[in-house]
Design an enzyme around this catalytic site. Structure first.
Site, mmCIF file in Angstrom:
data_model
loop_
_atom_site.group_PDB
_atom_site.id
_atom_site.type_symbol
_atom_site.label_atom_id
_atom_site.label_comp_id
_atom_site.label_asym_id
_atom_site.label_seq_id
_atom_site.Cartn_x
_atom_site.Cartn_y
_atom_site.Cartn_z
ATOM 1 N N LYS A 9 80.028 40.775 25.974
ATOM 2 C CA LYS A 9 80.698 41.362 27.142
ATOM 3 C C LYS A 9 81.900 42.206 26.702
ATOM 4 O O LYS A 9 82.315 42.156 25.534
ATOM 5 C CB LYS A 9 81.120 40.233 28.086
ATOM 6 N N TYR A 49 73.190 41.202 37.810
ATOM 7 C CA TYR A 49 73.804 39.990 38.368
ATOM 8 C C TYR A 49 73.398 39.757 39.828
ATOM 9 O O TYR A 49 74.115 39.072 40.563
ATOM 10 C CB TYR A 49 75.324 40.083 38.250
ATOM 11 N N ASN A 112 84.094 35.370 29.315
ATOM 12 C CA ASN A 112 83.531 34.310 28.470
ATOM 13 C C ASN A 112 82.664 34.872 27.343
ATOM 14 O O ASN A 112 81.728 34.238 26.867
ATOM 15 C CB ASN A 112 82.777 33.276 29.318
ATOM 16 N N HIS A 115 76.828 36.904 27.354
ATOM 17 C CA HIS A 115 75.840 36.540 28.375
ATOM 18 C C HIS A 115 74.511 36.289 27.678
ATOM 19 O O HIS A 115 74.180 36.986 26.715
ATOM 20 C CB HIS A 115 75.662 37.677 29.400
ATOM 21 N N GLU A 126 65.638 40.782 32.331
ATOM 22 C CA GLU A 126 66.846 41.399 31.765
ATOM 23 C C GLU A 126 66.504 42.337 30.605
ATOM 24 O O GLU A 126 67.101 43.407 30.468
ATOM 25 C CB GLU A 126 67.833 40.305 31.354
HETATM 26 P P1 CMP Z 1 77.086 34.938 32.729
HETATM 27 O O1 CMP Z 1 76.335 34.030 31.832
HETATM 28 O O2 CMP Z 1 77.234 36.357 32.338
HETATM 29 O O3 CMP Z 1 76.426 34.877 34.182
HETATM 30 C C1 CMP Z 1 77.138 34.964 35.369
HETATM 31 C C2 CMP Z 1 78.599 35.070 35.132
HETATM 32 O O4 CMP Z 1 79.416 34.843 36.236
HETATM 33 C C3 CMP Z 1 79.037 34.007 34.142
HETATM 34 O O5 CMP Z 1 78.566 34.333 32.877
HETATM 35 C C4 CMP Z 1 80.536 34.021 34.302
HETATM 36 O O6 CMP Z 1 81.180 34.917 33.399
HETATM 37 C C5 CMP Z 1 80.700 34.534 35.725
HETATM 38 N N1 CMP Z 1 81.311 33.542 36.577
HETATM 39 C C6 CMP Z 1 80.838 32.340 36.898
HETATM 40 N N2 CMP Z 1 81.718 31.697 37.707
HETATM 41 C C7 CMP Z 1 82.760 32.543 37.902
HETATM 42 C C8 CMP Z 1 83.970 32.465 38.638
HETATM 43 N N3 CMP Z 1 84.263 31.376 39.343
HETATM 44 N N4 CMP Z 1 84.807 33.513 38.593
HETATM 45 C C9 CMP Z 1 84.486 34.632 37.880
HETATM 46 N N5 CMP Z 1 83.335 34.758 37.152
HETATM 47 C C10 CMP Z 1 82.499 33.725 37.178
#
Ligand code: CMP
Length: 143
Positions: A9, A49, A112, A115, A126
């Site tokens: 990311k 998403y 985080n 993905h 995807e």
């Molecule tokens: P990802 O695996 O990319 O898939 C969905 C994403 O939503 C997840 O990683 C997080 O980065 C994001 N996400 C999940 N919960 C929250 C939240 N409460 N606030 C912001 N982002 C979120």
């Protein structure tokens, strides 16, 4: 051979973690079948998403993933979907154990670092969303 979609990311790209992350999957024994550094359009972000559309953080999620370049990848290997998820760690870095990518480098649930597809259905969806067939290679014989 099983394939999954993984993406460093914008936070991971800006923190120069592409090499670290690629190295982890290479050392595990997986093979890189495709990769590109790219900017994600709002349209692509909303499609990728789509399952989170009704969540309160959807807008934040789309804003963040379009905020800078990402490194999109396709990896292949035995059980790569589930194994990559283990290697990534829990979605919220607070809960991700040390030794996992998010456990070692992540700070917040939004930023985080990485993905990864969570199932064969999402991996297929995807991969098709991010890559054309001629952007992917096949390894005739895996070591
Ligand atoms: P990802 O695996 O990319 O898939 C969905 C994403 O939503 C997840 O990683 C997080 O980065 C994001 N996400 C999940 N919960 C929250 C939240 N409460 N606030 C912001 N982002 C979120």
């Amino acid at each position: 051979m099983e394939k999954t979609f993984l993406m460093v990311k914008p936070d991971g790209v800006q923190r120069n973690l592409i090499g670290e992350i690629v190295t982890r999957f290479e050392r595990k024994g997986f093979h890189l079948a495709g990769a590109k550094l790219m900017a994600i359009s709002t349209k692509l972000a909303e499609e990728h998403y789509g399952e989170h559309k009704e969540r309160p953080f959807f807008g934040e999620l789309v804003d963040f993933i379009t905020s800078g370049p990402v490194f999109a990848m396709v990896w292949q290997g035995e059980n790569v979907i589930a194994t990559a998820r283990h290697m990534m760690g829990a979605t919220n870095p607070r809960d991700a154990v040390p030794g996992t990518i998010r456990g070692d480098f992540g700070l917040t649930v939004g930023k985080n670092v990485i993905h990864g597809s969570d199932s064969t259905v999402s991996a297929e969806r995807e991969i098709a969303l991010f890559f054309k067939e001629d952007e992917l290679v096949d390894y005739p014989k895996l070591i």
